[in-house]
Write a protein that holds these residues in place. Structure first.
Motif, short mmCIF file in Angstrom:
data_model
loop_
_atom_site.label_atom_id
_atom_site.label_comp_id
_atom_site.label_asym_id
_atom_site.label_seq_id
_atom_site.Cartn_x
_atom_site.Cartn_y
_atom_site.Cartn_z
N ASP A 99 0.83 -1.20 0.00
CA ASP A 99 0.00 0.00 0.00
C ASP A 99 0.87 1.25 0.00
O ASP A 99 0.63 2.19 -0.77
N ARG A 100 1.89 1.26 0.87
CA ARG A 100 2.79 2.42 0.95
C ARG A 100 3.51 2.64 -0.37
O ARG A 100 3.58 3.77 -0.89
N THR A 147 2.62 1.55 -3.34
CA THR A 147 1.64 1.94 -4.37
C THR A 147 1.33 3.42 -4.28
O THR A 147 1.31 4.13 -5.29
N ARG A 148 1.09 3.91 -3.06
CA ARG A 148 0.80 5.34 -2.88
C ARG A 148 1.99 6.18 -3.32
O ARG A 148 1.82 7.23 -3.96
N LYS A 149 3.19 5.72 -2.99
CA LYS A 149 4.39 6.45 -3.38
C LYS A 149 4.51 6.50 -4.91
O LYS A 149 4.80 7.57 -5.48
N ILE A 188 2.08 6.16 -7.11
CA ILE A 188 1.01 7.00 -7.64
C ILE A 188 1.38 8.47 -7.47
O ILE A 188 1.18 9.29 -8.38
N HIS A 189 1.94 8.81 -6.30
CA HIS A 189 2.35 10.20 -6.06
C HIS A 189 3.41 10.63 -7.06
O HIS A 189 3.35 11.72 -7.63
N ASN A 192 1.85 10.99 -10.50
CA ASN A 192 1.08 12.24 -10.55
C ASN A 192 2.00 13.45 -10.66
O ASN A 192 1.72 14.38 -11.42
#
Length: 194
Positions: A76-77, A79-81, A83-84, A87
């Motif tokens: 999760d961490r 993936t968020r990284k 995605i960030h 973006n």
């Protein structure tokens, strides 16, 4: 005598059979009780072993669950990284495209402005002679994209004053404007009349 012995043996055998018949159920009960006792002890041992195995399995399951939760948290961490970062990269690319488009449009607008103002100047100065039109075109900041020049002395400077009449010609100061007035007054008057 042999008959009597045979009869006694038969009687003994009969009593033995009767005694065996009487003892048979109690023997079977004793065997069953002994078997139950043995089975009971085995059951207890098996139950203890089963409980111990269950505890071990539960502990292992808890460890696996904990490891899986850590893996899920890491995924999760990450993936968020990702995605960030994606973006952010997309935002940077989008901004770069916007800057390029603005620059392109700005250049196009500058070209249109210059062309329009040059055409306007030529139309306004049509009664003037060709020398004056060339002088205005060369000295005008609308034509040149470089630093503007004084219409009188030719000095380049960002801080030049516009002519109060035509708002096109630029001068260093009042002296330069007065020195150029003889050649500029026809152009200036022509622009003011139109």
């Amino acid at each position: 005598m042999a008959e009597q012995d045979a009869q006694e043996i038969k009687g003994v055998l009969k009593r033995l059979k009767e005694n065996i018949a009487k003892l048979q159920p109690s023997f079977e009960e004793v065997v069953a009780e002994q078997a139950e006792m043995l089975i009971g002890d085995e059951r207890k041992k098996l139950r203890k072993a089963y409980k111990a195995e269950c505890k071990d399995l539960l502990r292992e399951l808890k460890e696996v669950k904990s490891e899986m939760e850590e893996c899920i948290t890491d995924i999760d961490r990450n993936t968020r990284k990702c995605i960030h970062e994606v973006n952010r990269d997309m935002d940077e690319k989008f901004r770069a495209v916007i800057r390029q488009e603005r620059l392109k449009r700005s250049k196009e607008l500058d070209e249109i402005r210059v062309e329009t103002k040059n055409n306007t100047i030529v139309e306004l100065l049509s009664p003037c002679n060709k020398y004056q039109v060339m002088k205005i075109s060369v000295n005008s900041n609308f034509v040149s994209k470089s630093t503007p020049r004084c219409a009188s002395c030719g000095k380049e400077s960002v801080w030049l004053y516009f002519c109060g009449g035509c708002k096109i010609s630029r001068y260093c100061d009042e002296k330069c404007q007065e020195a150029d007035w003889e050649s500029h007054k026809n152009t200036c008057i022509g622009l003011n009349n139109n």
